[in-house]
Motif scaffolding. Structure first.
Motif, short mmCIF file in Angstrom:
data_model
loop_
_atom_site.label_atom_id
_atom_site.label_comp_id
_atom_site.label_asym_id
_atom_site.label_seq_id
_atom_site.Cartn_x
_atom_site.Cartn_y
_atom_site.Cartn_z
N ILE A 273 3.61 6.46 -17.70
CA ILE A 273 2.76 7.65 -17.89
C ILE A 273 1.65 7.31 -18.89
N ASP A 274 0.41 7.69 -18.53
CA ASP A 274 -0.71 7.50 -19.42
C ASP A 274 -0.70 8.61 -20.47
N LEU B 203 -0.82 7.88 -13.97
CA LEU B 203 0.08 6.75 -14.22
C LEU B 203 -0.75 5.49 -14.37
N ILE B 204 -0.33 4.62 -15.24
CA ILE B 204 -1.04 3.36 -15.45
C ILE B 204 -0.11 2.20 -15.13
N ASP B 205 -0.69 1.02 -14.89
CA ASP B 205 0.12 -0.17 -14.71
C ASP B 205 0.91 -0.44 -15.98
N ALA B 206 2.12 -0.93 -15.82
CA ALA B 206 2.99 -1.15 -16.97
C ALA B 206 2.32 -2.09 -17.98
N LEU C 97 0.82 -1.21 0.00
CA LEU C 97 0.00 0.00 0.00
C LEU C 97 0.85 1.25 0.00
N ILE C 98 1.94 1.23 0.77
CA ILE C 98 2.84 2.37 0.83
C ILE C 98 3.48 2.62 -0.54
N VAL C 99 3.89 1.53 -1.20
CA VAL C 99 4.51 1.67 -2.52
C VAL C 99 3.53 2.31 -3.49
N GLN C 100 2.29 1.85 -3.49
CA GLN C 100 1.31 2.43 -4.40
C GLN C 100 1.09 3.91 -4.11
#
Length: 275
Positions: free
Chosen positions: A271-272, A177-180, A8-11
């Protein structure tokens, strides 16, 4: 539970790590106490950040990023040392450049002042690891000698830096930002400056680049090379420059006080570009 907390912290960090980028950056001095994120910092990490509903990655950060330079290539000029060999140049100082020839630079040209960090071998070739420490504008030309004024500093400029025409980098603006969308698993090649511990805004190189699908602005999570299960993230790094077979990243969040050659870097966010 501890692993869930860390995820959660990373997100949260990924969503908020770009505050410093909107203003460029400065390197932290070796030996200073470095901030390391832990569960007790979660309230700070979760604070939202917005900048007129979008965020941008500073062109200064991109311009000052480290890169590899083949040893056979030569510079356009060299910055003369200051009269006091112990001194460093300051913003707005007048400096003297010895050019490779009388046509090396013209009055009004903006030039990069490029420091040599170290020599290293990669992909079968010998390179200089280099980094732009500042910029100057040429104000006068007299044969192979050029007078210039320092207009920007990103690090210490001591003299003997290589001088090249400045590369211009536009800031990158984005909203989300989007998931890779692709899987990229890289290895850390080197830190740009060797310090006892890694620190915020320190740069490092990975062995994947444009030919592998890396894009400027990508966010990689770095893990200890011995962590086969990728359980403990050491840090988050942002890609600032991309070349064919390697990329430069800058540390934006630290979870552990370690970063070594061979550690794994895994693409997490991108980046989206649709906004």
């Amino acid at each position: 539970m501890k692993k869930l907390k860390k995820q959660l912290i990373v997100q949260a960090c990924i969503g908020a790590l770009f505050f410093s980028l909107t203003h460029g950056y400065t390197e932290e001095a070796d030996g200073m106490e470095q901030e390391v994120i832990n569960e007790e910092d979660s309230a700070v990490i979760w604070e939202p950040f917005a900048f007129d509903d979008y965020t941008y990655i500073s062109g200064n950060l991109l311009a000052s990023s480290a890169f590899l330079w083949e040893r056979k290539d030569r510079p356009k000029g060299v910055l003369n040392r200051p009269a006091d060999s112990r001194a460093v140049f300051q913003l707005h100082d007048n400096v003297t450049i010895t050019g490779a020839n009388a046509e090396a630079f013209g009055v009004g040209d903006t030039v990069d002042l490029i420091a040599q960090i170290k020599s290293m071998r990669y992909d079968g070739k010998r390179y200089w690891l280099k980094k732009s420490q500042g910029r100057a504008v040429v104000e006068r030309a007299d044969g192979r000698e050029f007078r210039a004024k320092v207009i920007r500093l990103w690090g210490q400029v001591k003299g003997n830096e290589w001088v090249m025409p400045a590369r211009q980098f536009d800031s990158i603006e984005y909203e989300t930002l989007i998931d890779a969308p692709v899987s990229i698993d890289a290895a850390v090649l080197s830190r740009v400056q060797e310090t006892r511990f890694p620190h915020m805004n320190q740069m490092f190189l990975i062995d994947k680049g444009q030919s592998d699908g890396v894009v400027k602005g990508d966010i990689f999570a770095v893990y200890d090379n011995a962590d086969d299960q990728l359980n403990e993230i050491l840090l988050l790094g942002l890609v600032t420059r991309v070349y064919d077979n390697y990329s430069t990243l800058v540390i934006q969040k630290l979870f552990e006080k370690q970063l070594s050659e061979g550690d794994r870097a895994v693409l997490k966010k991108r980046i989206d570009e649709q906004w």
